[in-house]
Design an enzyme around this catalytic site. Structure first.
Site, PDB file in Angstrom:
ATOM      1  N   GLN A 187       0.714  -1.338   0.017  1.00 46.35           N
ATOM      2  CA  GLN A 187       0.137   0.062  -0.083  1.00 46.35           C
ATOM      3  C   GLN A 187       0.923   1.160   0.156  1.00 46.35           C
ATOM      4  O   GLN A 187       2.086   1.271   0.250  1.00 46.35           O
ATOM      5  CB  GLN A 187      -0.941   0.006   1.347  1.00 46.35           C
ATOM      6  CG  GLN A 187      -0.204  -0.025   2.660  1.00 46.35           C
ATOM      7  CD  GLN A 187      -0.872  -0.643   3.587  1.00 46.35           C
ATOM      8  OE1 GLN A 187      -2.145  -0.358   3.754  1.00 46.35           O
ATOM      9  NE2 GLN A 187      -0.185  -1.452   4.606  1.00 46.35           N
TER      10      GLN A 187
ATOM     11  N   ASP B 224       0.423   0.642  13.806  1.00 45.68           N
ATOM     12  CA  ASP B 224       0.678   1.768  14.519  1.00 45.68           C
ATOM     13  C   ASP B 224       1.542   1.505  15.964  1.00 45.68           C
ATOM     14  O   ASP B 224       2.020   2.306  16.628  1.00 45.68           O
ATOM     15  CB  ASP B 224      -0.131   3.095  14.614  1.00 45.68           C
ATOM     16  CG  ASP B 224      -1.421   2.566  15.172  1.00 45.68           C
ATOM     17  OD1 ASP B 224      -1.420   2.435  16.301  1.00 45.68           O
ATOM     18  OD2 ASP B 224      -2.778   2.357  14.491  1.00 45.68           O
TER      19      ASP B 224
ATOM     20  N   GLU C 183       1.628  -8.330  12.332  1.00 44.50           N
ATOM     21  CA  GLU C 183       1.244  -7.238  11.201  1.00 44.50           C
ATOM     22  C   GLU C 183       1.847  -7.861   9.801  1.00 44.50           C
ATOM     23  O   GLU C 183       3.081  -8.103   9.784  1.00 44.50           O
ATOM     24  CB  GLU C 183       1.893  -5.762  11.558  1.00 44.50           C
ATOM     25  CG  GLU C 183       1.903  -4.966  10.539  1.00 44.50           C
ATOM     26  CD  GLU C 183       0.617  -4.358  10.036  1.00 44.50           C
ATOM     27  OE1 GLU C 183      -0.198  -3.924  10.915  1.00 44.50           O
ATOM     28  OE2 GLU C 183       0.602  -4.456   8.995  1.00 44.50           O
TER      29      GLU C 183
ATOM     30  N   ASP D  41       1.029 -12.534   7.160  1.00 41.17           N
ATOM     31  CA  ASP D  41      -0.356 -12.542   6.949  1.00 41.17           C
ATOM     32  C   ASP D  41      -0.874 -13.087   7.986  1.00 41.17           C
ATOM     33  O   ASP D  41      -0.672 -14.267   8.517  1.00 41.17           O
ATOM     34  CB  ASP D  41      -0.521 -13.277   5.525  1.00 41.17           C
ATOM     35  CG  ASP D  41      -1.969 -13.320   5.358  1.00 41.17           C
ATOM     36  OD1 ASP D  41      -2.504 -12.460   4.954  1.00 41.17           O
ATOM     37  OD2 ASP D  41      -2.333 -14.559   5.506  1.00 41.17           O
ATOM     38  N   GLY D  42      -1.883 -12.451   8.321  1.00 41.11           N
ATOM     39  CA  GLY D  42      -2.673 -12.891   9.668  1.00 41.11           C
ATOM     40  C   GLY D  42      -3.475 -14.119   9.708  1.00 41.11           C
ATOM     41  O   GLY D  42      -3.363 -15.191  10.618  1.00 41.11           O
TER      42      GLY D  42
ATOM     43  N   ASP E 162      -7.335  -5.607  14.584  1.00 40.42           N
ATOM     44  CA  ASP E 162      -6.837  -4.139  14.521  1.00 40.42           C
ATOM     45  C   ASP E 162      -6.543  -3.893  12.981  1.00 40.42           C
ATOM     46  O   ASP E 162      -5.517  -3.543  12.712  1.00 40.42           O
ATOM     47  CB  ASP E 162      -5.963  -3.728  15.555  1.00 40.42           C
ATOM     48  CG  ASP E 162      -5.696  -2.161  15.490  1.00 40.42           C
ATOM     49  OD1 ASP E 162      -6.349  -1.272  15.008  1.00 40.42           O
ATOM     50  OD2 ASP E 162      -4.635  -1.740  15.875  1.00 40.42           O
TER      51      ASP E 162
ATOM     52  N   PRO F  17      -5.693  -5.059   1.508  1.00 36.80           N
ATOM     53  CA  PRO F  17      -4.782  -5.956   2.151  1.00 36.80           C
ATOM     54  C   PRO F  17      -5.673  -6.793   3.346  1.00 36.80           C
ATOM     55  O   PRO F  17      -5.572  -7.845   3.594  1.00 36.80           O
ATOM     56  CB  PRO F  17      -3.612  -5.404   2.663  1.00 36.80           C
ATOM     57  CG  PRO F  17      -3.345  -4.031   2.348  1.00 36.80           C
ATOM     58  CD  PRO F  17      -4.742  -3.742   1.511  1.00 36.80           C
TER      59      PRO F  17
HETATM   60  N1  SPD Z   1     -11.076   4.477   7.598  1.00 35.63           N
HETATM   61  C1  SPD Z   1     -10.081   3.994   8.860  1.00 35.63           C
HETATM   62  C2  SPD Z   1     -10.245   2.774   9.679  1.00 35.63           C
HETATM   63  C3  SPD Z   1      -9.160   2.321  10.343  1.00 35.63           C
HETATM   64  C4  SPD Z   1      -9.397   1.303  11.396  1.00 35.63           C
HETATM   65  N2  SPD Z   1      -8.248   0.641  11.859  1.00 35.63           N
HETATM   66  C5  SPD Z   1      -7.101   1.718  12.229  1.00 35.63           C
HETATM   67  C6  SPD Z   1      -6.150   0.929  12.936  1.00 35.63           C
HETATM   68  C7  SPD Z   1      -5.260   1.834  13.910  1.00 35.63           C
HETATM   69  N3  SPD Z   1      -4.645   1.164  14.775  1.00 35.63           N
END
Ligand code: SPD
Length: 303
Positions: A53, A108, A128, A159-160, A177, A184
């Site tokens: 991405q 993040d 992740e 990949d999860g 999350d 993806p």
């Molecule tokens: N449109 C944004 C959706 C994001 C959802 N996940 C965000 C991950 C942050 N840890």
């Protein structure tokens, strides 16, 4: 008046070698090309691409630094960390003895950082897909990533779905999350993946998954909850306010084999840990109130 951090003060109009330079760059995120959110870009801090991405970090006077994946806002320096706290502390203060936690996605590292604060937790594995998201986020939003250096943290880049298929470890809590159900992460919103998650949870395990915006994403939410209800005995929705996400109201699916997020909420444990955890959004009242749903949302997930 906003308390946004002071940025490079950029006058509306600057003379550069006799030229007038007007700084008027905007980020715009639209829903269905029809309505959306925009914010002024004071600086672009990084723009790059990974194998999966496009990744950008921009800076805005109100929200500070913001991480953007594939043109979608993910996290902001000044969003009170609402999303990360809510996706993490709601299941962690519901489960009576959360020891093994798995986060799928979470690039993040904000959810990881919240999870390792819990004294009962022994290990938090964060799986992740995109290593570059973690690198970029950690570079620009280091306050979210302090949990990475915890001895409880176990980072895996994979990949999860493949990770769960290849490992039979059982977890007390699994947190999805994820970014949006396009690109993806799309496969990780499917019933077959949720069944795999169920199989990797202990007998009293809990799944929490981000489940998009009730005002805008009914077509994604309705089948997701219908599918989850065929797998988990208890499925509820809770919400939080995420000012940088489309329509602000954001939702999470709480899915459990036994524990109920209201009946089993351990308020005493929260009170004992509140000051050491130091949340900015989550607290005991928010934990309970987050499960109160507007009528149209009830109808959306009960249909
Ligand atoms: N449109 C944004 C959706 C994001 C959802 N996940 C965000 C991950 C942050 N840890």
């Amino acid at each position: 008046m906003s308390e946004g951090k002071a940025l490079t003060e950029r006058p509306a109009s600057v003379a550069v070698d006799g030229l007038e330079m007007s700084w008027d760059y905007w980020y715009r995120e639209l829903h269905d090309g029809n309505c959306g959110y925009s914010l002024k870009i004071d600086r672009v801090l990084e723009s790059t691409e990974s194998d999966y991405q496009r990744i950008d970090v921009i800076e805005n006077r109100t929200w500070g630094k913001l991480l953007v994946l594939y043109g979608s806002l993910m996290v902001a320096e000044h969003d009170q960390n609402a999303y990360n706290e809510m996706i993490t502390h709601v299941p962690l203060f519901t489960h009576p003895s959360p020891k093994e936690v798995l986060i799928i996605g979470g690039g993040d590292c904000g959810a990881l950082t919240e999870a390792v604060k819990h004294s009962e937790v022994e290990r938090v594995t964060m799986c992740e897909l995109d290593r570059k998201v973690v690198e970029v986020a950690n570079r620009h939003l280091p306050h979210l990533a302090t949990g990475v250096s915890s001895p409880k943290a176990n980072l895996v880049f994979s990949d999860g779905k493949a990770y769960l298929e290849d490992n039979e470890t059982k977890y007390d809590i699994i947190i999805l999350d994820l970014s949006d159900p396009i690109g993806p992460a799309a496969e990780l919103f499917q019933k077959s993946f949720h069944q795999l998650v169920y199989d990797r949870l202990n007998d009293d395990g809990i799944l929490v998954a981000q489940s998009e915006a009730p005002f805008l994403h009914a077509s994604a939410i309705r089948p997701m909850y219908a599918n989850l209800r065929t797998i988990f005995p208890l499925v509820r929705m809770y919400t939080c306010s995420m000012p940088i996400y489309p329509s602000v109201l954001w939702s999470f699916a709480f899915c459990s084999k036994t524990h109920d997020p209201l009946r089993d909420f351990d308020r005493e444990r929260w009170k004992a840990m509140a000051s050491s955890i130091g949340t900015r959004y989550y607290n005991d009242e928010v934990h309970v109130a987050a499960f109160a749903l507007p009528q149209f949302v009830r109808q959306l997930i009960d249909s």
